[in-house]
Design an enzyme around this catalytic site. Structure first.
Site, PDB file in Angstrom:
ATOM      1  N   ASN A  71       2.516   5.139 -10.639  1.00  0.00           N
ATOM      2  CA  ASN A  71       1.282   4.950 -11.372  1.00  0.00           C
ATOM      3  C   ASN A  71       0.060   4.688 -10.490  1.00  0.00           C
ATOM      4  OD1 ASN A  71      -0.358   4.085 -13.833  1.00  0.00           O
ATOM      5  ND2 ASN A  71      -0.248   2.142 -12.711  1.00  0.00           N
ATOM      6  N   ASP A  75       0.874  -1.174   0.000  1.00  0.00           N
ATOM      7  CA  ASP A  75       0.000   0.000   0.000  1.00  0.00           C
ATOM      8  C   ASP A  75       0.906   1.215   0.000  1.00  0.00           C
ATOM      9  OD1 ASP A  75      -1.644   2.152   0.593  1.00  0.00           O
ATOM     10  OD2 ASP A  75      -2.740   1.148   2.201  1.00  0.00           O
ATOM     11  N   VAL A  76       0.945   1.953  -1.117  1.00  0.00           N
ATOM     12  CA  VAL A  76       1.905   3.051  -1.245  1.00  0.00           C
ATOM     13  C   VAL A  76       1.608   4.216  -0.313  1.00  0.00           C
ATOM     14  CG1 VAL A  76       2.481   2.455  -3.626  1.00  0.00           C
ATOM     15  CG2 VAL A  76       0.657   4.115  -3.176  1.00  0.00           C
ATOM     16  N   TYR A 136      -9.652  13.904  -6.914  1.00  0.00           N
ATOM     17  CA  TYR A 136      -8.780  13.377  -7.962  1.00  0.00           C
ATOM     18  C   TYR A 136      -8.080  14.515  -8.703  1.00  0.00           C
ATOM     19  CZ  TYR A 136      -7.325  10.580 -12.001  1.00  0.00           C
ATOM     20  OH  TYR A 136      -6.588   9.952 -12.980  1.00  0.00           O
ATOM     21  N   LYS A 179      -4.027  15.407  -8.908  1.00  0.00           N
ATOM     22  CA  LYS A 179      -3.318  15.360 -10.177  1.00  0.00           C
ATOM     23  C   LYS A 179      -2.688  16.711 -10.526  1.00  0.00           C
ATOM     24  CE  LYS A 179      -3.804  11.043 -10.988  1.00  0.00           C
ATOM     25  NZ  LYS A 179      -2.625  10.150 -10.928  1.00  0.00           N
TER      26      LYS A 179
END
Length: 274
Positions: free
Chosen positions: A111, A84-85, A179, A183
């Site tokens: 990614n 889990d990053v 989101y 980004k």
């Protein structure tokens, strides 16, 4: 300096040259899997990170069937590391596993990401906001930081980081505040990494992807909310088209860098969206 500009070196009279090594987060499906297959086909060894071990193992099996599978001389190998990053301890363990297996890291493809629920801004919960921020932004930072440390210290020094930015790094969709915010932040992360990496031969670029056909973009093919309030089906492209661009970026010598690239379905409503 040795750089992964053409994949594995041709056999010589000296000791074999190991293939360059990449780490891909979110490698169990979609863009991550497509990039893993492209790198394997070009002769890279690839560490696969993601939350689902079974999905990572399926990516590894597909890599084995690539033209330069691990049965080939000096061919690539796959390392599956469930992680889990968004968890610093798991990111540390991930990069330790890569170091122990391959000895160095030439490429990080940052990614891993999640959309979050497509709800009006005033209905987005704090927990949903945090989930998106933790994976998309904090996770990308933690992995980039660990890669930076490894690339700075290894010999030969240097490497490349490619961040998955999305066209939402430029233009939002309705009901996508978390989101879109992450980004946009990814662009700042990319620029800072690119600047701070200069003294250490660490290159950083960003690929902004629009409407690749993956599990996460199924709504594009059934109808998705547009800026004018209507719902419309949108064109998509094959994830392999994205992977070829990532491969091109990865194979450049460290003296060259694609700072930003946009790869999108030609007819998607992005230019002029809304």
């Amino acid at each position: 300096m040795t750089t992964p500009d053409t994949g594995p070196a041709a056999p010589t009279d000296g000791p074999p040259v190991p293939p360059p090594t990449a780490l891909i987060t979110g490698a169990g499906s979609g863009i991550g899997r497509a990039v893993a297959l492209a790198l394997a086909g070009a002769g890279w060894s690839v560490a696969l990170a993601g939350r689902r071990a079974d999905a990572l193992e399926e990516t590894a099996r597909r890599m084995e069937r690539s033209p330069h599978g691990s049965g080939a001389p000096n061919g690539p190998a796959a390392l599956c590391v469930p992680a889990d990053v968004s968890r610093p301890d798991q990111v540390s363990a991930l990069f330790a596993a890569v170091r122990d297996r391959f000895g160095r890291l030439d490429l990080l493809f940052n990614n891993a990401g999640t959309f979050g629920p497509p709800v009006p801004l005033d209905e987005l919960t704090y927990d949903d906001w945090r989930t998106v921020v933790d994976v998309n932004l904090t996770g990308a930072f933690l992995c980039a930081q660990a890669a930076f440390r490894a690339m700075k210290e290894q010999d030969p020094r240097g490497g490349r980081i490619i961040n998955n930015g999305s066209v939402s790094a430029h233009t939002p969709r309705p009901h996508s505040v978390a989101y879109t915010a992450t980004k946009h932040a990814m662009t700042g992360l990319t620029k800072s990494l690119s600047l701070d990496g200069r003294p250490y031969d660490i290159a950083c670029g960003q690929i902004d992807i629009g409407n690749a056909a993956t599990e996460m973009t199924g709504r594009m093919r059934t109808g998705i909310l547009q800026a004018n309030g209507t719902t419309a089906v949108e064109p998509v492209m094959d994830a392999a088209d994205v992977a070829r661009t990532v491969l091109h970026m990865a194979q450049l010598p460290l003296t060259a860098n694609v700072q930003f690239a946009t790869v999108m379905a030609t007819a998607m409503p992005y230019i002029g969206r809304g």
